[in-house]
Design a protein around this motif. Structure first.
Motif, PDB file in Angstrom:
ATOM      1  N   GLU A 143       0.830  -1.210   0.000  1.00  0.00           N
ATOM      2  CA  GLU A 143       0.000   0.000   0.000  1.00  0.00           C
ATOM      3  C   GLU A 143       0.865   1.262   0.000  1.00  0.00           C
ATOM      4  O   GLU A 143       0.586   2.209  -0.732  1.00  0.00           O
ATOM      5  CB  GLU A 143      -0.886  -0.035   1.239  1.00  0.00           C
ATOM      6  CG  GLU A 143      -1.922   1.068   1.299  1.00  0.00           C
ATOM      7  CD  GLU A 143      -2.868   0.879   2.463  1.00  0.00           C
ATOM      8  OE1 GLU A 143      -3.862   1.613   2.522  1.00  0.00           O
ATOM      9  OE2 GLU A 143      -2.612   0.005   3.325  1.00  0.00           O
ATOM     10  N   TYR A 165       2.245   2.100  -3.480  1.00  0.00           N
ATOM     11  CA  TYR A 165       1.318   2.324  -4.599  1.00  0.00           C
ATOM     12  C   TYR A 165       1.548   3.654  -5.312  1.00  0.00           C
ATOM     13  O   TYR A 165       1.585   3.702  -6.551  1.00  0.00           O
ATOM     14  CB  TYR A 165      -0.129   2.221  -4.112  1.00  0.00           C
ATOM     15  CG  TYR A 165      -1.148   2.407  -5.203  1.00  0.00           C
ATOM     16  CD1 TYR A 165      -1.405   1.388  -6.122  1.00  0.00           C
ATOM     17  CD2 TYR A 165      -1.850   3.606  -5.346  1.00  0.00           C
ATOM     18  CE1 TYR A 165      -2.344   1.554  -7.131  1.00  0.00           C
ATOM     19  CE2 TYR A 165      -2.777   3.787  -6.348  1.00  0.00           C
ATOM     20  CZ  TYR A 165      -3.023   2.758  -7.239  1.00  0.00           C
ATOM     21  OH  TYR A 165      -3.941   2.936  -8.248  1.00  0.00           O
ATOM     22  N   SER A 177       2.534   3.664  -9.326  1.00  0.00           N
ATOM     23  CA  SER A 177       1.485   4.288 -10.123  1.00  0.00           C
ATOM     24  C   SER A 177       2.065   5.479 -10.889  1.00  0.00           C
ATOM     25  O   SER A 177       1.745   5.702 -12.064  1.00  0.00           O
ATOM     26  CB  SER A 177       0.335   4.746  -9.219  1.00  0.00           C
ATOM     27  OG  SER A 177      -0.772   5.178  -9.979  1.00  0.00           O
ATOM     28  N   PHE A 228      -3.568  -3.173  -7.340  1.00  0.00           N
ATOM     29  CA  PHE A 228      -3.207  -3.120  -5.919  1.00  0.00           C
ATOM     30  C   PHE A 228      -3.999  -4.169  -5.156  1.00  0.00           C
ATOM     31  O   PHE A 228      -5.213  -4.185  -5.177  1.00  0.00           O
ATOM     32  CB  PHE A 228      -3.490  -1.747  -5.313  1.00  0.00           C
ATOM     33  CG  PHE A 228      -3.353  -1.780  -3.811  1.00  0.00           C
ATOM     34  CD1 PHE A 228      -2.096  -1.799  -3.228  1.00  0.00           C
ATOM     35  CD2 PHE A 228      -4.465  -1.859  -2.993  1.00  0.00           C
ATOM     36  CE1 PHE A 228      -1.955  -1.888  -1.848  1.00  0.00           C
ATOM     37  CE2 PHE A 228      -4.334  -1.944  -1.614  1.00  0.00           C
ATOM     38  CZ  PHE A 228      -3.083  -1.959  -1.042  1.00  0.00           C
TER      39      PHE A 228
END
Length: 480
Positions: free
Chosen positions: A231, A234, A238, A260
């Protein structure tokens, strides 16, 4: 005797069963209240009616004792099943408790579906207490004073008090290690914070942009490596995809390509071949062993630096810890903040789920020192009842938690936490960059050596290069 049993069956069998069925259509978001209120009202009405029979009865002693008996019955069996289950309302043993309270079957059925275990006690107790209260109130109003067998009545009351005390003691002990759920909503089932601001398909995303056009691009969808990870990582991968994958924000498969599912599941997806690059901290021992069992060789490419931080409430007088003190806290040897120069309060030490990136780093710090059982929470699962899971950090005055610096101060920024210095060294960017901070960690892009996709290697090189590091810095991590 037969008449007494008939009264018992009527008032503590038939009537509560009817009320239980009546409560079913009343189910709302506040299931506890909408269930208990009809039972209280019904208990008062039934008790009022029963008081008339009690006044007219020739055996007032026996009948009055009979009306008190269900309270002791409920308390005793609740205490027994609390001891059996250790206070966990999600245990299968509560099914047998429900059979012993068959009049409450409809309510207990909904209780197990809604995950509201407190009703195992409070549903029957609400009705029975309301029933007894209504009898006393009616007798007081009518100035009637039936005689009681004091010895028998004292026995029933004593049993009730001891049983309730026993069950409450189990609950109190459990409260030290198990917290009530906050009812967190997890995006996609796994995320603990809102990831949409970092989503490549979000037209208003907050992903950093490169100063100049990317020197490396991937145009064909079939050649785009599938990304997944922790997490806290991410936003990084991204942003990488947003910079390198041509027109990624408008692709139908964008959510599959930049996916994810969190540390535990994304790592499994990497090993199964569903994912090409996993982003996060180093894998745990269990995860490394999993790769070996599957004959997979991991390639770990460090792409940035991060700090593993410990934090407390700002009101905590403790500003820093030694590594030895952290080990003593998380092994359970140090249990009070006063031992560390703080207030005389019990330390509530939060952990993270097994095989998560941050828990893996805690295990590395602890080395051969055993870690105490983590705090848990009872989580209602709707149609699945109640489960136990590792409790997320709560910012109580006496709490301590840990995470990655970027997640704690950036993604899920909390102004009400204080980062602790370790061995007198603050987790600031300068100390992380120089690795002076003891718990400096690497952010990795992890791949499988036998992955044949041709774009993986040049993509990794780009991440380590000037533009990849530019994004690392702009996101909030520390450049290599």
């Amino acid at each position: 005797m037969g008449e007494k049993m008939l009264q018992l069956f009527l008032y503590f069998g038939v009537v509560p069963l009817v009320i239980s069925f009546i409560t079913l259509p009343l189910t709302s978001t506040n299931f506890l209240i909408t269930t208990i209120l009809p039972l209280i009202i019904g208990g008062c009405i039934a008790g009022g009616i029963a008081s008339r029979i009690l006044i007219k009865s020739d055996d007032k002693r026996g009948l009055s004792l009979l009306f008190f008996f269900p309270l002791a019955y409920t308390a005793v069996f609740w205490a027994i099943f609390m001891l059996i289950s250790g206070g966990f309302y999600g245990a299968n043993s509560w099914l047998f408790y429900s059979i012993l309270h068959i009049a409450m079957a409809p309510i207990f059925f909904m209780t197990m579906l809604m995950g509201e275990g407190r009703l195992f006690l409070w549903a029957p107790l609400a009705y029975e207490l309301a029933f007894v209260f209504a009898i006393f109130l009616s007798l007081l109003i009518k100035r009637a004073c039936p005689t009681f067998n004091k010895k028998q009545m004292l026995t029933v009351i004593t049993v009730f008090v001891i049983a309730m005390g026993t069950g409450a003691a189990v609950q109190w002990e459990r409260s030290k290690t198990v917290l009530p759920s906050y009812g967190f909503e997890y995006g996609g089932g796994y995320s603990s914070t809102d990831l949409f601001p970092y989503d490549v398909t979000n037209p208003d995303h907050i992903l950093p942009q490169l100063e100049t056009a990317s020197t490396f691009t991937i145009k064909k969808v079939s050649e785009m490596p599938i990304l997944d990870g922790a997490e806290a990582a991410y936003p990084v991968y991204s942003a990488f995809a947003n910079a390198v994958y041509e027109n990624i924000g408008n692709l139908d498969r964008a959510g599959e390509i930049v996916s994810f599912t969190n540390t535990i599941y994304s790592y499994e997806r990497l090993l199964s071949g569903e994912v090409d690059i996993y982003f996060g901290a180093e894998p745990s021992k269990e995860q490394q062993e999993m790769a070996k069992r599957q004959g997979k060789e991991l390639v770990m490419t460090p792409i940035g630096k991060e700090a593993f931080v410990f934090f407390v409430n700002p009101d905590n007088k403790v500003d820093g810890l030694k590594v030895s003190e952290i080990k003593n806290i998380y092994s359970g040897k140090i249990k009070n903040w006063s031992e560390l120069g703080g207030k005389n309060e019990r330390i509530i030490a939060f952990q993270r789920p097994k095989n998560s990136g941050s828990q893996t780093l805690l295990e590395k710090i602890m080395s051969n020192t055993p870690i105490m059982e983590p705090l848990k929470e009872d989580v209602p699962e709707g149609m699945g009842g109640i489960i136990e899971q590792v409790a997320d950090y709560r910012n109580y005055d006496n709490s301590i938690g840990f995470s990655f610096r970027f997640f704690a101060t950036g993604m899920k920024a909390n102004p009400d936490i204080k980062l602790l210095a370790i061995e007198g060294i603050e987790p600031n960017p300068e100390n992380i960059a120089s690795e002076k901070y003891p718990f400096t960690a690497s952010l990795y892009a992890i791949t499988l050596k036998d992955n044949p996709k041709p774009q993986i290697e040049p993509f990794l090189e780009w991440m380590k290069g000037p533009q990849g590091q530019e994004i690392i810095g702009k996101i909030g991590y520390i450049k290599n």
